[in-house]
Structures are given as C-alpha cells and as structure tokens.
Design an enzyme around this catalytic site. Structure first.
Site, PDB file in Angstrom:
ATOM      1  N   GLU A 236     -20.103  50.790  28.047  1.00  0.00           N
ATOM      2  CA  GLU A 236     -21.507  50.904  28.443  1.00  0.00           C
ATOM      3  C   GLU A 236     -22.033  49.574  28.984  1.00  0.00           C
ATOM      4  O   GLU A 236     -22.840  49.535  29.900  1.00  0.00           O
ATOM      5  CB  GLU A 236     -22.361  51.358  27.249  1.00  0.00           C
ATOM      6  CG  GLU A 236     -22.071  52.772  26.790  1.00  0.00           C
ATOM      7  CD  GLU A 236     -22.500  53.811  27.804  1.00  0.00           C
ATOM      8  OE1 GLU A 236     -21.954  53.824  28.925  1.00  0.00           O
ATOM      9  OE2 GLU A 236     -23.379  54.613  27.475  1.00  0.00           O
TER      10      GLU A 236
ATOM     11  N   THR B 160     -28.853  53.262  36.245  1.00  0.00           N
ATOM     12  CA  THR B 160     -29.373  52.819  34.944  1.00  0.00           C
ATOM     13  C   THR B 160     -29.870  51.381  35.037  1.00  0.00           C
ATOM     14  O   THR B 160     -30.948  51.047  34.548  1.00  0.00           O
ATOM     15  CB  THR B 160     -28.273  52.899  33.860  1.00  0.00           C
ATOM     16  OG1 THR B 160     -27.789  54.234  33.801  1.00  0.00           O
ATOM     17  CG2 THR B 160     -28.822  52.522  32.500  1.00  0.00           C
TER      18      THR B 160
END
Length: 310
Positions: free
Chosen positions: A130, A183
């Site tokens: 991530e 993101t």
C-alpha cells in the site's frame, strides 16, 4: 493439492466506510483477484504472469512483489516465490485493487511456509504494498482482505486491528464510474486539521456504526454512515456524487458514501433485493450522462482470502 503451489481468491474491499477514514474497511464476496503462488528454490520474489490490467511486472514496482519481499525478509526461508496475478479488480477503482494483490501475496506465501506469521504480521507486510501504491502504508483495505468481514484499525502504532461483526443481511452495492481518481491525488486535497465540532460528529458516528454492526441494528448503521470531514471534499472529484447518493437512499439504501479514495461509490442495504434496486438507480444515473461504469452487488465476505481448488 500440490503443496508447493496454491491458487487463491483475494477480495475487493471498501475502505473508510464514510466516517472511518483510514481505520474502517470491509471485504466483498463477489469481486476480487485470483492469484497463484508457487514456492521455488531460487531466492527472491518474481511476478511471472499478470493478466487483466496493465501493471508493472518488476518486483520492486509491483505491490504484490513489495509486500512479498517484506515477508521474505522477515522469514528464515532460504528459497523464493513466483506469483501469477489475474487482476479482476481495476486499478484505481476505489475498491482496494492494490490491497487485494498485496494481501493475497503475503497470505499465500504464509500458507506455503506453514503459517509462521500471524494475521497481524501479514497486515504489516501487506501495508508495504500500500505504501508503494499510495505513498501511505494504510491498513484499512488490507486488514479486511486478510481478516474478512469488517475491521477497525484501532491504532497504527502499535498496529491493533479489531475484527467487527457483520450482520447477515447486510449487502453492499458498489458502482465504479470509469474516471480515474488516483489515491495519491485525492489524499493531497484533504485538509490536515479538523474542527472540534466535526471531530465530535465523526467519532460519534464511528462509535454508532460499530455498535450498529454488533447489535445487527440496520437503522443505526444507516444513521451512522455520515462523513463531515472527507466526503465533502473528495466528492467534488466524482461527477454526480450527490445525485447518486440521494437516489440510492431513496431506493432504500441504509447509507451511501465514497469507497476508498473514489471514484467508486458504495451503498449498504438490508437484503439482496434492495441492494440490486440501488445498483439499478446508480447505473441509470451514469448511463444518463454517458459515463461507462461497473456495478458490483455483494454479500459481506466474512472469511477474507480463500483457497481455490483447481
């Protein structure tokens, strides 16, 4: 089963869940990536096949590779792994595409090594994937992928993850309008300070949502799916967000919000038929403005990653 190779399903996830920015997530059942993980004598981690999305195959540029290397570095295993990834989740769709690959890689490797690592340790390794994807090692997608159901990241330092009950009749509807919201970009526009008033509203809702999930109180779940902090800003990046939300609630959804950093929008409903009705109104709205979209209607996945038998 060939003990040196496993095939698995790693689920898509909805993170934030309105009021729980960076701390709440839930695993879906009907959509996810498939992966094959293979033990090999050669050291390191190699991505040998990647089907479905145009993503880097180099280990250090691929989230599954980076998460896998984190696990390998912590283990005393002398060999390595090959990973095949069959991407069914579109990258940048807001339903945990990078998390599915990261979590799937470490879960599969752990299985093949005889499970030396705990779920919590696997979350830490997957968070490195991530970090590569978004610049932040957040756990709100990888935790539900690994634990299943809803999860609360109570603390990041030290990492403390609490599995949360999922009511039987709770269904999720997610629409992914085909526009790209990265993101990393959608994090940049967020404010880093909030007012005390907004904080009070938000933690009231987080507490209410967790209580509603444990009490199987669908109305309380619905009332708690409010976000006064992130949604008002991020929704500006998603065309027709307010209309889709209003029409979903009108169609019977308990609540509706942005999935992850967007552009996907999720709604929770009690029962499959309402969830399908909500899918219909979401779809119609985007068809009207000629935006291509994918819709997923799913039960909550209470087990997380699953072995697939060939």
């Amino acid at each position: 089963m060939h003990t040196n190779e496993i095939r698995l399903f790693s689920p898509a996830t909805i993170a934030n869940i309105s009021c729980g920015f960076d701390v709440l997530g839930v695993a879906l059942d009907s959509v996810g990536d498939e992966m094959v993980i293979r033990k090999v004598s050669e050291q390191g981690v190699r991505i040998t096949k990647l089907v479905g999305q145009d993503l880097p195959m180099e280990t250090d540029k691929n989230v599954a590779g980076v998460a896998g290397l984190a696990l390998l570095a912590a283990s005393d295993y002398q060999g390595g792994f090959e990973i095949e990834i069959y991407k069914k989740i579109k990258a940048g769709s807001g339903i945990g595409s990078s998390a599915a690959s990261s979590a799937g890689a470490v879960w599969g490797m752990n299985e093949l090594l005889g499970k030396p690592f705990s779920q919590l340790e696997l979350v830490k390794f997957a968070m490195e994937g991530e970090r590569l994807a978004s610049g932040v090692a957040h756990a709100d997608n990888v935790a539900p992928a690994l634990f299943g159901g809803f999860t609360l990241v109570r603390s990041y330092d030290p990492l403390d993850i609490i599995p949360i009950n999922s009511p039987n009749e709770l269904w999720a509807t997610v629409i992914h309008p085909q526009i790209e919201v990265k993101t990393s970009d959608s994090r940049k526009i967020l404010k880093t300070k909030i007012s005390l008033e907004d904080g009070i509203k938000q933690w009231g809702n987080v507490g209410g949502l967790i209580a509603g999930l444990f009490m199987n109180d669908y109305a309380l779940i619905g009332r708690s799916l409010e976000d006064h902090i992130v949604e008002p800003i991020r929704s500006m990046l998603i065309p027709e967000f307010d209309t889709v939300k209003a029409e979903s609630l009108n169609a019977g959804a308990l609540g509706c919000g942005i999935s992850g950093s967007g552009p996907s929008i999720f709604a929770f409903s009690k029962g499959e038929s309402t969830a399908r009705k909500v899918a219909q109104v979401m779809k119609e709205r985007y068809e009207e403005i000629a935006v291509d979209n994918d819709v997923h209607v799913s039960k909550i996945n209470s087990t997380g990653i699953k072995l697939l038998h060939n």
